[in-house]
Design a protein around this motif. Structure first.
Motif, short mmCIF file in Angstrom:
data_model
loop_
_atom_site.label_atom_id
_atom_site.label_comp_id
_atom_site.label_asym_id
_atom_site.label_seq_id
_atom_site.Cartn_x
_atom_site.Cartn_y
_atom_site.Cartn_z
N PRO A 92 0.85 -1.20 0.00
CA PRO A 92 0.00 0.00 0.00
C PRO A 92 0.89 1.25 0.00
CG PRO A 92 0.19 -0.85 2.21
CD PRO A 92 1.02 -1.75 1.34
N TYR A 93 0.24 2.41 -0.20
CA TYR A 93 0.97 3.67 -0.04
C TYR A 93 0.78 4.10 1.40
CZ TYR A 93 0.09 3.09 -4.96
OH TYR A 93 -0.02 2.54 -6.20
N LEU A 96 -0.57 7.52 2.70
CA LEU A 96 -1.87 8.02 2.25
C LEU A 96 -3.00 7.30 3.01
CD1 LEU A 96 -1.41 8.05 -1.63
CD2 LEU A 96 -1.12 9.94 -0.05
N TYR A 99 -8.54 5.34 1.49
CA TYR A 99 -9.34 5.62 0.30
C TYR A 99 -8.54 6.37 -0.75
CZ TYR A 99 -10.36 10.57 1.29
OH TYR A 99 -10.25 11.92 1.48
N LYS A 100 -7.51 7.11 -0.32
CA LYS A 100 -6.69 7.80 -1.31
C LYS A 100 -5.72 6.84 -1.99
CE LYS A 100 -7.22 12.47 0.03
NZ LYS A 100 -6.69 13.79 0.23
N ILE A 103 -7.06 6.06 -5.32
CA ILE A 103 -7.12 7.10 -6.34
C ILE A 103 -6.01 6.88 -7.37
CG2 ILE A 103 -6.80 9.58 -6.68
CD1 ILE A 103 -8.54 9.98 -4.24
N VAL A 104 -4.91 6.26 -6.93
CA VAL A 104 -3.82 5.99 -7.88
C VAL A 104 -4.28 5.05 -9.00
CG1 VAL A 104 -1.47 5.14 -8.13
CG2 VAL A 104 -2.10 6.45 -6.11
N PRO A 105 -4.83 3.86 -8.69
CA PRO A 105 -5.33 3.04 -9.82
C PRO A 105 -6.49 3.68 -10.56
CG PRO A 105 -5.89 2.04 -7.70
CD PRO A 105 -4.91 3.12 -7.42
N PHE A 107 -6.68 6.57 -11.38
CA PHE A 107 -6.10 7.58 -12.27
C PHE A 107 -5.48 6.93 -13.51
CE2 PHE A 107 -3.28 11.18 -13.37
CZ PHE A 107 -4.22 12.19 -13.28
N SER A 108 -5.46 5.59 -13.56
CA SER A 108 -4.82 4.90 -14.69
C SER A 108 -5.64 5.12 -15.96
CB SER A 108 -4.74 3.41 -14.38
OG SER A 108 -6.03 2.88 -14.35
N PRO A 109 -5.01 5.00 -17.13
CA PRO A 109 -5.73 5.19 -18.40
C PRO A 109 -6.98 4.31 -18.50
CG PRO A 109 -3.38 5.03 -18.80
CD PRO A 109 -3.58 4.77 -17.34
N ARG A 112 -9.67 5.70 -16.25
CA ARG A 112 -10.12 7.01 -16.72
C ARG A 112 -11.02 6.90 -17.93
NH1 ARG A 112 -5.19 11.09 -17.10
NH2 ARG A 112 -4.06 9.15 -17.15
N ARG A 126 -13.13 10.80 -7.80
CA ARG A 126 -12.45 9.53 -7.50
C ARG A 126 -12.56 9.15 -6.03
NH1 ARG A 126 -9.35 11.90 -11.38
NH2 ARG A 126 -9.48 10.77 -13.33
N ARG A 165 -7.33 -2.44 -4.87
CA ARG A 165 -6.54 -1.76 -5.89
C ARG A 165 -6.76 -2.43 -7.25
NH1 ARG A 165 -1.01 -2.57 -4.73
NH2 ARG A 165 -1.20 -4.34 -6.10
N LEU A 169 -9.25 -0.96 -11.02
CA LEU A 169 -8.89 -0.94 -12.44
C LEU A 169 -9.99 -1.54 -13.31
CD1 LEU A 169 -5.17 -1.93 -12.12
CD2 LEU A 169 -5.97 -0.02 -13.47
N ASP B 205 -5.45 14.52 -7.65
CA ASP B 205 -5.31 13.10 -7.97
C ASP B 205 -3.94 12.78 -8.55
OD1 ASP B 205 -7.81 12.82 -7.08
OD2 ASP B 205 -8.77 12.50 -9.01
N LEU B 208 -1.43 12.58 -5.87
CA LEU B 208 -1.47 11.32 -5.14
C LEU B 208 -0.69 10.25 -5.88
CD1 LEU B 208 -5.19 11.37 -4.04
CD2 LEU B 208 -3.20 11.78 -2.62
N VAL B 209 -0.71 10.32 -7.23
CA VAL B 209 0.10 9.37 -8.00
C VAL B 209 1.58 9.63 -7.71
CG1 VAL B 209 0.71 8.57 -10.30
CG2 VAL B 209 -1.64 9.17 -9.78
N ARG B 211 2.87 10.84 -5.00
CA ARG B 211 3.17 10.33 -3.67
C ARG B 211 3.19 8.82 -3.65
NH1 ARG B 211 -0.90 14.27 -0.54
NH2 ARG B 211 -0.26 13.21 1.36
N ASP B 215 6.05 6.27 -2.29
CA ASP B 215 5.79 5.24 -1.29
C ASP B 215 6.08 3.85 -1.83
OD1 ASP B 215 5.10 6.80 0.75
OD2 ASP B 215 3.04 6.12 0.95
N ASN B 216 5.65 3.57 -3.05
CA ASN B 216 5.69 2.21 -3.54
C ASN B 216 5.58 2.17 -5.05
OD1 ASN B 216 5.73 -0.54 -3.19
ND2 ASN B 216 4.45 -0.36 -1.38
N ALA B 219 3.77 -0.80 -6.83
CA ALA B 219 2.31 -0.80 -6.75
C ALA B 219 1.73 0.16 -7.79
CB ALA B 219 1.86 -0.42 -5.34
N SER B 223 -0.79 -0.68 -10.80
CA SER B 223 -2.04 0.06 -10.96
C SER B 223 -2.21 0.59 -12.38
CB SER B 223 -2.09 1.25 -10.00
OG SER B 223 -1.92 0.81 -8.68
N GLY B 224 -1.32 0.19 -13.28
CA GLY B 224 -1.49 0.58 -14.67
C GLY B 224 -0.95 1.94 -15.02
N LEU B 225 -0.04 2.47 -14.21
CA LEU B 225 0.54 3.78 -14.50
C LEU B 225 2.04 3.64 -14.71
CD1 LEU B 225 -1.43 5.58 -11.72
CD2 LEU B 225 -1.62 6.15 -14.11
#
Lengths: 262, 341
Positions: A92-93, A96, A99-100, A103-105, A107-109, A112, A126, A165, A169, B205, B208-209, B211, B215-216, B219, B223-225
């Motif tokens: 995990p992050y 954060l 729930y935040k 937000i990283v996944p 935000f993936s294409p 989105r 998100r 996570r 996606l 948002d 957060l990516v 950050r 962090d990781n 991961a 997450s596809g980024l």
């Protein structure tokens, strides 16, 4: 359950220096099933997942996902096709809130494309979407838990966060690397229905597991790995009755004698 | 470090003030008192910065404000990159040099006014710096730092050896700002915008990516980024801030020389971040406003200046290693009380 192959792995081999981690492993996973991968420690299960998802470059072999060759693609490209994975050691992050983390996944294409620029279409941003996903996966919506820092969450929630996570996606196939490990019996009992629900939602699952009893409740077929080679594959009862599988798990006397003489 | 640390009988309990709901960044505001609780610190900072030029005793000190502003841009960039993306950059002098030379060339060879040279140098400089740093992006920690440190040294020697871009003399006669007020207020508004812009960015948002990458990073890939893409975006933002500072510097001093690649621009932002408090963004900015003027005041001691400077830095690192703003924010946002164990 169409019986169509969603994932086809052919002759995947990987060596780390002199160690043969995987040797010509082949299997296929059908659309909508739960496929188990078991084997003793060090048998190459996690390496196999790493190879499929692109985190490790395999030496030889081919991976077809939805009839598309993904053997040499980067992990993020593969994830964007809807083939996601969880990590055995949770990633995990930590800095954060839970729930935040999602937000990283989101935000993936891939996410989105589905959710638009705010992430949730008409349903919100998100943050809202991730609270929804977390509720689905077992975080109580009205509690403080989804808002706590990931670093302060217990293992059970972190394992769920790993799955969440993947769900963010909008996956078609999830490779679960030991989602039950490190959990108490009651936590596992509450995770099993979750897996069944994912399957009902039409998501195909490949599960690496040491908790055989719980795995066999959900898995329709299992594959056994030992020292990087595929031993056998089939429905759980038949596989566990196999003499070679018992040998691999428990060790046989014959094998022990042999090693003493050598 | 507390003067009276907890013992077996008692320990210090910290509680968030009630205004903070559930998590970082969500506040419940129901009275003017609570509004002022949030607005006041920001207002004091902005008004304080805007008043500074009036409070300075001489033209010399007005010039110091502009220089502090340039260091503040570098420190903001450093803090953003180090604490929100996980890349430690020693490239301050690299950014300053690239931005400075581009602005000087645009001004001298093409006759563009500072109004155009500064934005162009900021953007094109950031693109150049990002492209040059692209191969280093998969590196982490000290390895990335070494690459960023190497570039200014290399460019310094290239200009010196090939005698291009004015060689060791530099490019002289660059246009200056119309007057000292424009010079000061422009940089002050830029740093205020950069500060609040970055603070907003890291909670958006995409922030957060960033950050998440710190962090990781594995991961984030799962997450596809693409982590390289987001690191490149972050490096672009940081180098844009640095190149802006460089272009500004050239127009203040009306010269672009190889001293633009001096290591001061890499080191002082880091010292300012340590003093101000890493990860707060406002801390490094305040750190610059403390460090650079102190260094000017110490000029009275002549060669001993560096000794006093080092003592002050050492004292900070030893006794307040968390930094001023981390300490101040904790005291401001949390109640502390002793509880019996």
């Amino acid at each position: 359950m169409s019986g169509e192959n969603i994932l086809q792995v052919t002759d995947v081999s990987k060596t780390f220096g002199g160690v043969q981690a995987l040797l010509k492993v082949s299997f296929s996973v059908q659309q909508g099933e739960v496929f188990g991968i078991i084997g003793p420690n060090g048998s190459g299960k996690t390496t196999l997942i790493n190879c499929i998802t692109g985190f490790i470059k395999m030496n030889s072999g081919k991976v077809l996902y939805k009839d598309k060759d993904i053997s040499n693609m980067a992990p993020n490209q593969i994830a964007n096709l809807g083939l996601t994975r969880t990590f055995q050691i949770m990633r995990p992050y930590y800095s954060l809130p839970a729930y935040k983390n999602l937000i990283v996944p989101l935000f993936s294409p891939r996410a989105r494309k589905k959710g638009g620029w705010r992430g949730g279409g008409k349903l919100g941003d998100r943050g809202t979407v991730s609270i929804d996903i977390l509720e689905e996966i077992g975080f109580e919506r009205d509690s403080f838990v989804p808002y706590k820092l990931a670093s302060s969450l217990p293992t059970g929630y972190l394992k769920r966060l790993e799955l969440a996570r993947c769900l963010a996606l909008g996956p078609d196939l999830i490779l679960c690397d030991e989602v039950f490990s490190g959990l108490s019996m009651s936590e596992i009992a509450s995770m099993v229905p979750l897996i069944e629900k994912l399957q009902m939602d039409g998501i195909t699952l490949v599960m690496i597991e040491h908790r055989l009893r719980e795995l066999f409740r959900v898995a329709s077929r299992v594959m056994v790995l030992n020292f990087g080679e595929k031993l056998t594959e089939g429905i759980p009862e038949v596989v566990m009755a196999d003499e070679r599988v018992k040998e691999a798990y428990l060790g046989s006397e014959k094998l022990l004698d042999y090693s003493f003489e050598a | 470090m507390d003067k009276n640390p907890g013992t077996a009988e008692r320990r210090k309990e910290r509680l968030d003030r009630g205004i903070k709901v559930r998590t970082e960044g969500i506040y419940a505001i129901s009275s003017w008192q609570e509004v002022s609780y949030l607005v006041l610190p920001r207002l004091i900072l902005i008004v304080g910065l805007l008043l500074l030029p009036f409070l300075m005793p001489s033209l010399y000190w007005n010039r110091v404000i502009s220089i502090v502003g340039i260091y503040a841009l570098l420190a903001l960039g450093f803090d953003f990159l180090a604490h929100y993306v996980g890349l430690v950059s020693l490239g301050g002098s690299f950014f300053i040099g690239v931005g400075g030379y581009i602005a000087a060339i645009l001004n001298k060879s093409f006759g563009l006014s500072p109004l155009f040279t500064i934005p162009i140098a900021t953007l094109s400089g950031a693109i150049i710096c990002t492209l040059l740093l692209l191969p280093a992006l998969p590196l982490r920690g000290v390895y990335f730092a070494i690459v960023t440190l190497m570039y200014p040294l290399v460019l310094f020697r290239i200009i010196e050896a090939l005698n291009i871009l004015g060689g060791t003399d530099g490019i002289l006669g660059v246009a200056s700002f119309p007057n000292t007020w424009v010079e000061q207020y422009l940089i002050l508004s830029i740093i205020i915008l950069a500060l609040f812009g970055l603070r907003r960015l890291v909670n958006e948002d995409i922030g957060l990516v960033f950050r998440g990458v710190k962090d990781n990073d594995q991961a984030v890939r799962a997450s596809g980024l693409s982590i390289t893409l987001y690191k490149a975006i972050a490096v672009f933002i940081t180098s844009a801030l640095g190149c802006l500072g460089g272009a500004y510097f050239v127009h203040i001093y009306m010269v672009a020389g190889i001293s633009l690649f001096a290591l001061d621009y890499s080191v002082i932002p880091i010292a300012a971040t340590v003093i101000g408090g890493g990860g707060t963004l406002v801390g490094p900015l305040l750190g610059c406003f403390i460090l650079v003027p102190i260094s000017e005041l110490l000029r009275a001691f002549g060669t001993l200046r560096i000794v006093f400077y080092s003592v002050i830095l050492l004292a900070f690192i030893m006794f307040r290693s968390e930094g001023i703003m981390v300490y101040a924010q904790r005291k401001y946002h949390q109640f502390e009380r002793w509880v019996k164990v």
